[in-house]
Design a protein around this motif. Structure first.
Motif, PDB file in Angstrom:
ATOM      1  N   SER A   1       0.827  -1.203   0.000  1.00 45.75           N
ATOM      2  CA  SER A   1       0.000   0.000   0.000  1.00 45.75           C
ATOM      3  C   SER A   1       0.865   1.257   0.000  1.00 45.75           C
ATOM      4  CB  SER A   1      -0.922  -0.007   1.223  1.00 45.75           C
ATOM      5  OG  SER A   1      -1.711   1.156   1.270  1.00 45.75           O
ATOM      6  N   ASP A   2       1.940   1.254   0.781  1.00 47.18           N
ATOM      7  CA  ASP A   2       2.843   2.400   0.815  1.00 47.18           C
ATOM      8  C   ASP A   2       3.499   2.624  -0.552  1.00 47.18           C
ATOM      9  OD1 ASP A   2       2.264   2.896   3.425  1.00 47.18           O
ATOM     10  OD2 ASP A   2       4.080   1.983   4.235  1.00 47.18           O
ATOM     11  N   ILE A   3       3.848   1.533  -1.213  1.00 48.17           N
ATOM     12  CA  ILE A   3       4.453   1.638  -2.542  1.00 48.17           C
ATOM     13  C   ILE A   3       3.452   2.267  -3.507  1.00 48.17           C
ATOM     14  CG2 ILE A   3       5.313   0.304  -4.506  1.00 48.17           C
ATOM     15  CD1 ILE A   3       6.464  -1.690  -2.431  1.00 48.17           C
ATOM     16  N   LYS A   4       2.211   1.807  -3.458  1.00 47.26           N
ATOM     17  CA  LYS A   4       1.166   2.384  -4.313  1.00 47.26           C
ATOM     18  C   LYS A   4       1.027   3.881  -4.075  1.00 47.26           C
ATOM     19  CE  LYS A   4      -2.909   0.930  -4.757  1.00 47.26           C
ATOM     20  NZ  LYS A   4      -4.267   0.378  -4.543  1.00 47.26           N
ATOM     21  N   LEU A   5       0.966   4.260  -2.819  1.00 49.04           N
ATOM     22  CA  LEU A   5       0.750   5.660  -2.455  1.00 49.04           C
ATOM     23  C   LEU A   5       1.901   6.548  -2.892  1.00 49.04           C
ATOM     24  CD1 LEU A   5      -1.076   7.666  -0.915  1.00 49.04           C
ATOM     25  CD2 LEU A   5       0.219   7.104   1.143  1.00 49.04           C
ATOM     26  N   ALA A   6       3.089   5.982  -2.971  1.00 54.83           N
ATOM     27  CA  ALA A   6       4.270   6.776  -3.291  1.00 54.83           C
ATOM     28  C   ALA A   6       4.332   7.183  -4.755  1.00 54.83           C
ATOM     29  CB  ALA A   6       5.539   6.000  -2.924  1.00 54.83           C
ATOM     30  N   VAL A   7       3.544   6.548  -5.607  1.00 53.48           N
ATOM     31  CA  VAL A   7       3.606   6.798  -7.054  1.00 53.48           C
ATOM     32  C   VAL A   7       2.447   7.707  -7.459  1.00 53.48           C
ATOM     33  CG1 VAL A   7       3.542   5.733  -9.333  1.00 53.48           C
ATOM     34  CG2 VAL A   7       4.741   4.601  -7.466  1.00 53.48           C
ATOM     35  N   GLU A   8       2.772   8.914  -7.893  1.00 58.79           N
ATOM     36  CA  GLU A   8       1.742   9.887  -8.257  1.00 58.79           C
ATOM     37  C   GLU A   8       1.017   9.499  -9.539  1.00 58.79           C
ATOM     38  OE1 GLU A   8       3.796  13.584  -8.499  1.00 58.79           O
ATOM     39  OE2 GLU A   8       3.618  13.985  -6.356  1.00 58.79           O
ATOM     40  N   ASP A   9       1.744   8.995 -10.509  1.00 65.09           N
ATOM     41  CA  ASP A   9       1.169   8.640 -11.809  1.00 65.09           C
ATOM     42  C   ASP A   9       1.419   7.154 -12.035  1.00 65.09           C
ATOM     43  OD1 ASP A   9       0.083   8.623 -14.287  1.00 65.09           O
ATOM     44  OD2 ASP A   9       1.499  10.009 -15.218  1.00 65.09           O
ATOM     45  N   PRO A  10       0.485   6.284 -11.621  1.00 66.39           N
ATOM     46  CA  PRO A  10       0.736   4.842 -11.666  1.00 66.39           C
ATOM     47  C   PRO A  10       0.900   4.324 -13.091  1.00 66.39           C
ATOM     48  CG  PRO A  10      -1.552   5.296 -11.135  1.00 66.39           C
ATOM     49  CD  PRO A  10      -0.835   6.604 -11.075  1.00 66.39           C
ATOM     50  N   PRO A  11       1.650   3.241 -13.253  1.00 64.38           N
ATOM     51  CA  PRO A  11       1.870   2.693 -14.585  1.00 64.38           C
ATOM     52  C   PRO A  11       0.591   2.117 -15.178  1.00 64.38           C
ATOM     53  CG  PRO A  11       2.775   1.240 -12.895  1.00 64.38           C
ATOM     54  CD  PRO A  11       2.357   2.481 -12.196  1.00 64.38           C
ATOM     55  N   ASP A  12       0.445   2.264 -16.494  1.00 66.16           N
ATOM     56  CA  ASP A  12      -0.719   1.703 -17.187  1.00 66.16           C
ATOM     57  C   ASP A  12      -0.591   0.190 -17.341  1.00 66.16           C
ATOM     58  OD1 ASP A  12      -1.884   4.213 -17.507  1.00 66.16           O
ATOM     59  OD2 ASP A  12      -0.746   4.594 -19.344  1.00 66.16           O
ATOM     60  N   GLU A  13       0.624  -0.277 -17.539  1.00 62.56           N
ATOM     61  CA  GLU A  13       0.849  -1.701 -17.748  1.00 62.56           C
ATOM     62  C   GLU A  13       0.925  -2.440 -16.419  1.00 62.56           C
ATOM     63  OE1 GLU A  13       0.835  -3.057 -20.755  1.00 62.56           O
ATOM     64  OE2 GLU A  13       0.439  -1.021 -21.518  1.00 62.56           O
ATOM     65  N   PRO A  14       0.553  -3.731 -16.397  1.00 66.03           N
ATOM     66  CA  PRO A  14       0.655  -4.508 -15.163  1.00 66.03           C
ATOM     67  C   PRO A  14       2.098  -4.609 -14.674  1.00 66.03           C
ATOM     68  CG  PRO A  14      -0.663  -5.671 -16.815  1.00 66.03           C
ATOM     69  CD  PRO A  14       0.000  -4.524 -17.512  1.00 66.03           C
ATOM     70  N   VAL A  15       2.249  -4.791 -13.372  1.00 60.68           N
ATOM     71  CA  VAL A  15       3.553  -5.064 -12.782  1.00 60.68           C
ATOM     72  C   VAL A  15       3.597  -6.540 -12.416  1.00 60.68           C
ATOM     73  CG1 VAL A  15       3.883  -2.715 -11.947  1.00 60.68           C
ATOM     74  CG2 VAL A  15       2.697  -4.376 -10.517  1.00 60.68           C
ATOM     75  N   LEU A  16       4.783  -7.030 -12.066  1.00 63.65           N
ATOM     76  CA  LEU A  16       4.955  -8.452 -11.785  1.00 63.65           C
ATOM     77  C   LEU A  16       5.248  -8.667 -10.301  1.00 63.65           C
ATOM     78  CD1 LEU A  16       7.137  -9.489 -14.861  1.00 63.65           C
ATOM     79  CD2 LEU A  16       4.670  -9.785 -14.568  1.00 63.65           C
ATOM     80  N   VAL A  17       4.455  -9.499  -9.673  1.00 62.16           N
ATOM     81  CA  VAL A  17       4.706  -9.904  -8.294  1.00 62.16           C
ATOM     82  C   VAL A  17       5.456 -11.225  -8.334  1.00 62.16           C
ATOM     83  CG1 VAL A  17       3.668 -10.564  -6.096  1.00 62.16           C
ATOM     84  CG2 VAL A  17       2.671  -8.716  -7.436  1.00 62.16           C
ATOM     85  N   VAL A  18       6.641 -11.230  -7.742  1.00 63.04           N
ATOM     86  CA  VAL A  18       7.539 -12.387  -7.790  1.00 63.04           C
ATOM     87  C   VAL A  18       7.590 -13.007  -6.395  1.00 63.04           C
ATOM     88  CG1 VAL A  18       9.870 -13.143  -8.361  1.00 63.04           C
ATOM     89  CG2 VAL A  18       8.879 -11.175  -9.546  1.00 63.04           C
ATOM     90  N   GLN A  19       7.220 -14.293  -6.288  1.00 62.31           N
ATOM     91  CA  GLN A  19       7.110 -14.917  -4.971  1.00 62.31           C
ATOM     92  C   GLN A  19       7.785 -16.287  -4.914  1.00 62.31           C
ATOM     93  OE1 GLN A  19       2.603 -14.308  -4.741  1.00 62.31           O
ATOM     94  NE2 GLN A  19       3.232 -13.662  -2.692  1.00 62.31           N
ATOM     95  N   ARG A  20       8.495 -16.511  -3.815  1.00 55.54           N
ATOM     96  CA  ARG A  20       9.056 -17.826  -3.451  1.00 55.54           C
ATOM     97  C   ARG A  20       9.884 -18.443  -4.568  1.00 55.54           C
ATOM     98  NH1 ARG A  20       3.955 -17.175  -1.990  1.00 55.54           N
ATOM     99  NH2 ARG A  20       3.217 -18.260  -3.848  1.00 55.54           N
ATOM    100  N   LEU A  21      10.746 -17.662  -5.191  1.00 60.71           N
ATOM    101  CA  LEU A  21      11.564 -18.161  -6.285  1.00 60.71           C
ATOM    102  C   LEU A  21      12.450 -19.310  -5.808  1.00 60.71           C
ATOM    103  CD1 LEU A  21      12.650 -14.900  -8.133  1.00 60.71           C
ATOM    104  CD2 LEU A  21      10.732 -16.421  -8.625  1.00 60.71           C
ATOM    105  N   GLY A  22      12.530 -20.361  -6.627  1.00 59.28           N
ATOM    106  CA  GLY A  22      13.346 -21.527  -6.290  1.00 59.28           C
ATOM    107  C   GLY A  22      12.615 -22.576  -5.489  1.00 59.28           C
ATOM    108  N   SER A  23      11.389 -22.249  -5.023  1.00 56.30           N
ATOM    109  CA  SER A  23      10.582 -23.208  -4.269  1.00 56.30           C
ATOM    110  C   SER A  23       9.575 -23.873  -5.195  1.00 56.30           C
ATOM    111  CB  SER A  23       9.842 -22.498  -3.129  1.00 56.30           C
ATOM    112  OG  SER A  23      10.752 -21.870  -2.260  1.00 56.30           O
TER     113      SER A  23
END
Length: 447
Positions: A168-190
């Motif tokens: 949520s803090d990351i979202k709030l910090a960006v005044e003009d959010p990107p139009d394209e999706p971002v990538l959530v990367v989780q538990r790499l190598g598992s």
């Protein structure tokens, strides 16, 4: 002899990604300490080693957690002479405890030996299919996103996104959010690793983060708004560490919100009087200061809401953003409808009230009007709402001369007709009297 700490890394996932050197250190018979036992490789390579997870529960901030861990490590190294300290990933990639140990080593308190290890970055570049040098990726700690990413446009790989508050803090910090999706990367190598596309608006709503979650942002349209998030973090810190702030509730802050709002009005009146004079710059600074005091009240209430899991500053901002979009269909028309139409103020006021009533389910345009507003402002709003409802009030020309209420209401009506704010007009006139008295105080009476 100076106590010695050997820092090594457990890698990004299971025991198959732990280096041979780290495995040898963990099995060398020397005392082993872990930053945290919450790591996929611990059960196999260091099942009996104690961690410092209790500090995460007891300390108010992550900075305090890391300081306490390092204090423990230095003390234990002094007791044993030498110990092995194992951290998730690599000890030199976003590992604050190792940074603090290096500072203690520079001060001569301990000898620090850092051994290399595989980090989550090595897996991230492969899974994302990018060369970080060619792309110019900036690595950022999610807890310090607002300041660490200030002025950046991407691409960014944001680590330590372990809960919704960080996202949520990351979202709030960006005044003009990107139009394209971002990538959530989780538990790499598992076995359950995941790389998921997420729309920016859903970042803190559709993702279930954990301690092995990172975020890849290919591009930002505008640099990060560091000041807003840094201020929100400051308010949280005050709430956690200041005795006065810890005692406050929504109710106890009510008086302060009113006082700050009135001080903003006073600053606006002074600003209006200073326009075009040498005092204009000072008036601008004073108004900005008073607006900051009022903003503190908003952020404080949002912080209290976040503590209860009810709402946070991002919810407040998103709520007013969406409401203003809905109530301005002439600016933001629904899909398939052209912008424009009736744009005179009277029509817009009627449209606003109609949308508001439809949203809230209120049966009267007068519903929701706070009765405890100052009487002059309250009367002004009543007349405005009556007009919006198609029932404009007109002065009673036959009213008794001693009916002061009718006369005052007639003055409010006249102010509306002249497009003058009666509250400001009365304040301005009263201020002139105040200033005249101040200017003549101490002067000898006229003969």
């Amino acid at each position: 002899m100076t106590p010695r700490i050997v820092a090594c890394g457990l890698g990004p996932a299971g025991a198959d990604l732990v280096t041979r050197e780290t495995a040898d250190l963990l099995g060398s018979g020397r005392p082993v300490r872990l930053r945290t036992t919450r790591h996929p490789a611990v059960a196999q390579v260091a099942p009996d080693a104690p961690g410092h997870d209790h500090h995460y529960e007891a300390a108010a901030t992550f900075a305090e957690v890391y300081r306490r861990i390092v204090d423990d490590l230095v003390a234990e190294a002094g007791e044993h002479g030498e110990l092995v300290y194992a951290v998730p990933g690599s000890p030199r990639v976003l590992e604050r405890t190792v940074d603090l140990l290096a500072e203690r080593a520079s001060a001569g308190e301990v000898e620090l030996d850092v051994r290399p290890a595989l980090s989550f970055l090595d897996l991230a570049w492969v899974r994302l299919g990018i060369d970080p040098l060619e792309e110019g990726v900036r690595l950022v700690d999610g807890h310090r996103f607002a300041t660490a990413a200030a002025g950046q446009r991407g691409p960014l790989l944001v680590a330590h996104c372990h809960n919704r508050r960080v996202l949520s803090d990351i979202k709030l910090a960006v005044e003009d959010p990107p139009d394209e999706p971002v990538l959530v990367v989780q538990r790499l190598g598992s076995p359950d690793e995941a790389v998921t596309e997420v729309a920016w608006a859903d970042l803190d709503r559709s993702v279930e983060p954990d301690h092995l979650t990172s975020l890849y942002v290919p591009a930002l349209a505008a640099p990060v708004a560091a000041e807003v998030v840094a201020f929100a973090e400051l308010v949280r810190t005050l709430r956690e560490q200041c005795p006065w702030d810890r005692e406050q509730t929504h109710v106890t802050l009510t008086r302060h919100a009113l006082e700050e709002a009135y001080e903003v009005v006073e600053a606006i009146t002074a600003w209006d009087a200073a326009l075009g004079t040498d005092a204009e710059v000072d008036a601008d600074e004073h108004l900005a200061e008073e607006l900051g005091d009022l903003l503190f009240q908003v952020v404080f209430h949002a912080t209290l809401g976040a503590e209860r899991g009810a709402f946070d500053l991002a919810d407040v901002a998103r709520g007013i953003h969406d409401k203003l979009v809905r109530r301005h269909p002439h600016v933001f028309p629904p899909e398939g409808v052209e912008a424009g139409g009736d744009t005179d103020v009277a029509s817009l006021t009627r449209t606003w009230e109609e949308i508001k009533r439809a949203e809230t389910g209120r049966t009267s345009v007068m519903d929701g009007l706070p009765d405890d507003l100052p009487s002059l402002l309250w009367a002004h709003k009543v007349l405005r709402k009556a007009e919006a409802a198609g029932q404009p009030w007109t002065p009673n020309t036959t009213a008794a001369a001693d009916d002061l209420g009718e006369q005052l209401l007639a003055l409010v009506h006249a102010a509306r007709a002249a497009d003058v704010d009666p509250e400001t007009a009365l304040r301005t006139a009263a201020a002139r009297v105040r200033d005249q008295v101040r200017a003549t105080e101490g002067e000898p009476p006229a003969p």
